[in-house]
Design a protein around this motif. Structure first.
Motif, mmCIF file in Angstrom:
data_model
loop_
_atom_site.group_PDB
_atom_site.id
_atom_site.type_symbol
_atom_site.label_atom_id
_atom_site.label_comp_id
_atom_site.label_asym_id
_atom_site.label_seq_id
_atom_site.Cartn_x
_atom_site.Cartn_y
_atom_site.Cartn_z
ATOM 1 N N ASP A 207 0.940 -1.304 0.099
ATOM 2 C CA ASP A 207 -0.118 0.166 -0.191
ATOM 3 C C ASP A 207 0.895 1.230 0.144
ATOM 4 O O ASP A 207 1.884 1.710 1.175
ATOM 5 C CB ASP A 207 -1.014 -0.270 0.880
ATOM 6 N N LEU A 208 1.024 1.740 -1.127
ATOM 7 C CA LEU A 208 1.665 2.787 -1.603
ATOM 8 C C LEU A 208 1.168 4.295 -1.495
ATOM 9 O O LEU A 208 1.223 5.298 -1.857
ATOM 10 C CB LEU A 208 2.658 3.004 -2.314
ATOM 11 N N SER A 209 -0.271 4.331 -1.132
ATOM 12 C CA SER A 209 -1.533 5.206 -0.836
ATOM 13 C C SER A 209 -1.031 6.594 -0.303
ATOM 14 O O SER A 209 -0.170 6.673 0.597
ATOM 15 C CB SER A 209 -3.074 5.197 -0.105
ATOM 16 N N TYR A 210 -0.963 7.582 -0.832
ATOM 17 C CA TYR A 210 -0.649 8.577 -0.947
ATOM 18 C C TYR A 210 1.104 8.620 -0.401
ATOM 19 O O TYR A 210 1.163 9.852 0.288
ATOM 20 C CB TYR A 210 -1.372 9.664 -0.062
ATOM 21 N N ALA A 211 1.862 7.840 -0.843
ATOM 22 C CA ALA A 211 2.992 7.955 -0.874
ATOM 23 C C ALA A 211 4.050 8.995 -1.764
ATOM 24 O O ALA A 211 3.194 9.597 -2.416
ATOM 25 C CB ALA A 211 3.151 6.651 -0.594
ATOM 26 N N SER A 212 4.486 9.745 -1.471
ATOM 27 C CA SER A 212 5.443 10.251 -1.950
ATOM 28 C C SER A 212 6.741 9.811 -2.631
ATOM 29 O O SER A 212 8.428 8.975 -1.562
ATOM 30 C CB SER A 212 6.061 11.744 -1.623
ATOM 31 N N LEU A 213 7.272 9.651 -3.697
ATOM 32 C CA LEU A 213 8.052 8.238 -4.625
ATOM 33 C C LEU A 213 8.609 9.697 -5.229
ATOM 34 O O LEU A 213 9.288 9.084 -6.996
ATOM 35 C CB LEU A 213 7.776 7.354 -5.103
ATOM 36 N N ARG A 214 8.722 11.378 -5.816
ATOM 37 C CA ARG A 214 9.554 12.174 -6.750
ATOM 38 C C ARG A 214 10.696 11.182 -6.623
ATOM 39 O O ARG A 214 11.137 11.639 -5.559
ATOM 40 C CB ARG A 214 8.749 13.140 -6.077
ATOM 41 N N GLU A 215 11.284 12.013 -7.406
ATOM 42 C CA GLU A 215 12.233 11.164 -7.866
ATOM 43 C C GLU A 215 12.924 9.883 -7.800
ATOM 44 O O GLU A 215 14.248 9.723 -7.543
ATOM 45 C CB GLU A 215 13.167 12.401 -7.895
ATOM 46 N N ALA A 216 12.457 9.455 -7.316
ATOM 47 C CA ALA A 216 12.915 7.556 -6.923
ATOM 48 C C ALA A 216 13.307 6.662 -7.456
ATOM 49 O O ALA A 216 12.644 6.774 -8.406
ATOM 50 C CB ALA A 216 11.889 6.663 -6.237
#
Length: 132
Positions: free
Chosen positions: A66-75
């Motif tokens: 569950d990655l809901s609403y997670a921030s993975l910018r530039e990951a």
């Protein structure tokens, strides 16, 4: 029974691996931006609202996470396994998703943010909203 202070103790890859191997699956809100967690196995973990901007998740097993609403910018999600993951409201802008597997991952067409040029339909993802 998850220890409520366990999440605040997750400050590194080693902490995350140790907690996961001990049976903890709830890591909601964890902050591991810029952390190298490549190749990690977090199958089925709750990483909702996690701060993973710039993290290296290459070849990670995130199947069913569950990655809901997670921030993975530039990951870096190169070759990551995200089959069946929950990506509702997830921010993947500027993420590297080369050869990542998104098959059957759930997303919201209005709230999930993908890298430029990424096509969730071509990636065989499932919209959580019925077409109207």
């Amino acid at each position: 029974m998850t220890d409520p202070k366990a999440i605040s103790e997750i400050l590194s890859r080693d902490d995350l691996v140790t907690a996961y191997q001990a049976g903890q699956r709830t890591f909601s809100g964890v902050s591991l931006a810029e952390t190298d967690i490549s190749g990690i196995d977090l199958k089925g973990a709750d990483l909702s609202y996690a701060e993973l901007n710039g993290a290296n998740l290459a070849q990670a097993n995130l199947r069913g996470c569950d990655l809901s609403y997670a921030s993975l910018r530039e990951a870096d999600l190169t070759e990551a396994d995200l089959r069946g993951a929950m990506l509702i409201g997830t921010d993947l802008r500027q993420a590297t998703v080369t050869e990542a597997n998104f098959h059957d991952a759930d997303y919201d067409p209005t709230e999930t943010h993908f890298p430029a040029g990424f096509d969730p339909v071509q990636a065989e993802m499932k919209s959580d909203r019925a077409d109207s």
